[in-house]
Design a protein around this motif. Sequence first.
Motif, PDB file in Angstrom:
ATOM      1  N   SER A 132       1.378  -9.224  -4.157  1.00 20.37           N
ATOM      2  CA  SER A 132       0.650  -8.708  -2.996  1.00 20.37           C
ATOM      3  C   SER A 132       0.410  -9.876  -2.058  1.00 20.37           C
ATOM      4  N   ILE A 146      -1.963  -8.963   4.760  1.00 19.32           N
ATOM      5  CA  ILE A 146      -1.151  -8.515   5.896  1.00 19.32           C
ATOM      6  C   ILE A 146      -1.177  -9.502   7.060  1.00 19.32           C
ATOM      7  N   ARG A 168       4.365 -13.830   4.449  1.00 22.02           N
ATOM      8  CA  ARG A 168       5.194 -12.626   4.542  1.00 22.02           C
ATOM      9  C   ARG A 168       6.625 -12.965   4.946  1.00 22.02           C
ATOM     10  N   TYR A 199       8.648  -4.004   1.016  1.00 18.42           N
ATOM     11  CA  TYR A 199       7.328  -3.375   1.080  1.00 18.42           C
ATOM     12  C   TYR A 199       7.295  -2.151   0.167  1.00 18.42           C
ATOM     13  N   ASP A 205       0.320  -0.364   0.332  1.00 22.90           N
ATOM     14  CA  ASP A 205      -0.855  -1.178   0.611  1.00 22.90           C
ATOM     15  C   ASP A 205      -1.781  -1.222  -0.597  1.00 22.90           C
ATOM     16  N   HIS A 216      -0.181  -6.158   1.426  1.00 22.51           N
ATOM     17  CA  HIS A 216       1.055  -5.416   1.190  1.00 22.51           C
ATOM     18  C   HIS A 216       1.515  -5.725  -0.229  1.00 22.51           C
TER      19      HIS A 216
END
Length: 169
Positions: A122, A125, A131, A141, A144, A157
């Motif tokens: 995870s 965001i 990311r 992805y 959430d 994410h």
Amino acid sequence: MAGPEDAATVAALGRRSFTETFGHLYKPEDLAAFLANHSEERWRQELADPAFAVRLVEAADEAIAYAKLGPPSLPFEPRGPSIELRQFYVLAPWHGSGLARELMTWVIGEAKARGADDLYLSVFIDNHRARRFYARYGFEYVGDYHFMVGSHADVDHVMRLPLSRAHAG
């Protein structure tokens, strides 16, 4: 690989790296509650548990990065044998040095060696740097997740990397 004798070092590095990266986002009481999870005793237990693997990186006798793999804990339904990248921290002075790439090579190799088909993680965001880094490796992805820092919920994410197509970023 780190062992129980490294618990104090990894605990301190976890608290330092999280605070360095995200500390400004939280009320002091929420940050303190979260950092309590980085206790030396908790780390000693995980470092002694064969279900976890931790790679600790040092430079000039200072702990500067670590990655922790463990059993899946995120709220998702794994497609098959899976493992989770629970933490991946590199201190700011080492960003852009290639260290994260070396650490991710270890993560992917260790996940495969443990028989996982998928690697999950995870990521906050608003952590755009992380990311982009994970996207270079092919993480997708999934959904959430609410990551709790004390009483504060962040949206993360959940991402998955099918290890059959993992590549060096």
